[in-house]
Design a protein around this motif. Structure first.
Motif, PDB file in Angstrom:
ATOM      1  N   GLU A  26     -16.620 -22.050 -51.251  1.00 36.60           N
ATOM      2  CA  GLU A  26     -16.003 -22.071 -52.634  1.00 36.60           C
ATOM      3  C   GLU A  26     -14.492 -20.661 -51.525  1.00 36.60           C
ATOM      4  O   GLU A  26     -13.607 -21.654 -51.763  1.00 36.60           O
ATOM      5  N   ILE A  27     -14.812 -20.054 -50.707  1.00 33.01           N
ATOM      6  CA  ILE A  27     -13.706 -19.697 -50.144  1.00 33.01           C
ATOM      7  C   ILE A  27     -12.770 -20.642 -48.986  1.00 33.01           C
ATOM      8  O   ILE A  27     -11.184 -19.905 -49.463  1.00 33.01           O
ATOM      9  N   LYS A  28     -12.866 -21.541 -48.672  1.00 29.31           N
ATOM     10  CA  LYS A  28     -12.528 -22.216 -47.779  1.00 29.31           C
ATOM     11  C   LYS A  28     -11.566 -23.063 -48.978  1.00 29.31           C
ATOM     12  O   LYS A  28     -10.692 -22.972 -48.294  1.00 29.31           O
ATOM     13  N   SER A  29     -12.298 -23.656 -49.602  1.00 29.89           N
ATOM     14  CA  SER A  29     -12.018 -24.760 -50.516  1.00 29.89           C
ATOM     15  C   SER A  29     -10.329 -23.642 -51.551  1.00 29.89           C
ATOM     16  O   SER A  29      -9.603 -24.532 -51.790  1.00 29.89           O
ATOM     17  N   HIS A  30     -11.190 -23.037 -51.334  1.00 21.36           N
ATOM     18  CA  HIS A  30      -9.885 -21.889 -52.384  1.00 21.36           C
ATOM     19  C   HIS A  30      -8.614 -22.118 -51.446  1.00 21.36           C
ATOM     20  O   HIS A  30      -7.444 -22.455 -52.186  1.00 21.36           O
ATOM     21  N   TYR A  31      -8.755 -21.488 -50.663  1.00 26.09           N
ATOM     22  CA  TYR A  31      -7.136 -21.713 -49.518  1.00 26.09           C
ATOM     23  C   TYR A  31      -7.170 -23.293 -48.868  1.00 26.09           C
ATOM     24  O   TYR A  31      -6.204 -23.287 -49.148  1.00 26.09           O
ATOM     25  N   PHE A  72      -7.197 -26.023 -50.952  1.00 27.12           N
ATOM     26  CA  PHE A  72      -6.428 -25.712 -51.931  1.00 27.12           C
ATOM     27  C   PHE A  72      -5.158 -25.692 -52.266  1.00 27.12           C
ATOM     28  O   PHE A  72      -3.950 -26.054 -52.182  1.00 27.12           O
ATOM     29  N   ARG A  73      -4.685 -23.757 -51.578  1.00 29.75           N
ATOM     30  CA  ARG A  73      -4.001 -23.480 -51.546  1.00 29.75           C
ATOM     31  C   ARG A  73      -2.332 -23.768 -50.482  1.00 29.75           C
ATOM     32  O   ARG A  73      -1.487 -24.101 -50.613  1.00 29.75           O
ATOM     33  N   ASN A  77      -6.299 -29.942 -59.528  1.00 30.81           N
ATOM     34  CA  ASN A  77      -6.967 -28.488 -59.608  1.00 30.81           C
ATOM     35  C   ASN A  77      -7.544 -28.396 -59.182  1.00 30.81           C
ATOM     36  O   ASN A  77      -8.605 -28.971 -58.472  1.00 30.81           O
ATOM     37  N   LEU A  78      -8.016 -27.195 -59.463  1.00 30.51           N
ATOM     38  CA  LEU A  78      -8.685 -26.246 -58.103  1.00 30.51           C
ATOM     39  C   LEU A  78     -10.005 -26.538 -57.664  1.00 30.51           C
ATOM     40  O   LEU A  78     -10.657 -27.825 -57.547  1.00 30.51           O
ATOM     41  N   SER A  79     -10.707 -26.209 -59.177  1.00 30.11           N
ATOM     42  CA  SER A  79     -12.265 -27.412 -59.724  1.00 30.11           C
ATOM     43  C   SER A  79     -12.289 -28.668 -59.445  1.00 30.11           C
ATOM     44  O   SER A  79     -13.400 -29.047 -58.477  1.00 30.11           O
ATOM     45  N   GLN A 108     -12.501 -28.490 -55.567  1.00 32.49           N
ATOM     46  CA  GLN A 108     -14.209 -27.700 -55.201  1.00 32.49           C
ATOM     47  C   GLN A 108     -14.880 -28.987 -55.151  1.00 32.49           C
ATOM     48  O   GLN A 108     -15.993 -29.435 -54.765  1.00 32.49           O
TER      49      GLN A 108
END
Length: 194
Positions: free
Chosen positions: A108-113, A115-116, A172-174, A177
């Motif tokens: 979750e953390i890796k995919s969040h960053y 994405f950013r 989008n983010l979801s 992910q």
């Protein structure tokens, strides 16, 4: 470089809480390596006040761990908390970067960053402009490696076809992910080790 210049200040370590011994040992090792590397990037006169010092992006980009990463500039921009938006990193920023790229960071953390980093215009979605920049970073922007506009259009259409679940023309983010969760190599490849 003197021994005192690379020691980790105990007051900085005490700001972080870890509830298990393994996590504590890992944290101490990470802090020590990170502090030493960050300190090496600072100008000599800034080394004594590491808490308020920032390392310019051009110095961060000299790290061998980032030097060949096609997203190196974007990584600095995403992790930088500088009001100047110049990609410079404080020690906290540097720790955040290393934490997100560590083996212990969750999907979750890796995919969040990730994405950013890929959201070049910082609008919260990956649109065709972001995807084109992403592809250019991966393939190179030299004439002999650059995709033709037809190849680029086809590739972006394929990416959106597979990723854009709500069919709004963006990812989008979801949605990102969801795609990343089906990629078993993502977690192991999204890392930086000092």
């Amino acid at each position: 470089m003197g021994a005192t210049a690379s020691k980790l200040p105990k007051d900085q370590l005490s700001e972080y809480q870890v509830t298990n011994l393994t996590g504590y040992i890992y944290l101490i090792e990470l802090f020590s390596r990170a502090h030493k590397r960050f300190n090496e990037l600072l100008e000599r006169e800034d080394r004594q006040q590491i808490g308020g010092s920032r390392v310019p992006m051009n110095k961060i980009l000299t790290l061998p761990e980032l030097k060949s990463n096609p997203f190196r500039r974007r990584i600095c921009q995403v992790f930088s908390t500088s009001d100047l938006r110049d990609g410079s990193l404080s020690f906290e920023d540097f720790l955040d970067l290393l934490s997100a790229f560590s083996d212990s960071a969750t999907l979750e953390i890796k995919s969040h960053y990730a994405f950013r980093i890929f959201d070049f215009d910082d609008d919260g979605t990956l649109d065709t402009g972001d995807l084109e920049k992403l592809v250019n970073c991966l393939t190179g922007e030299m004439d002999n490696t650059r995709l033709t506009s037809e190849e680029m259009k086809q590739l972006i259409n394929n990416i959106l076809e597979e990723s854009d679940i709500d069919k709004d023309g963006t990812v989008n983010l979801s949605e990102f992910q969801h795609v990343i969760s089906r990629s078993p190599d993502f977690v192991s490849s999204f890392k930086i080790v000092l």
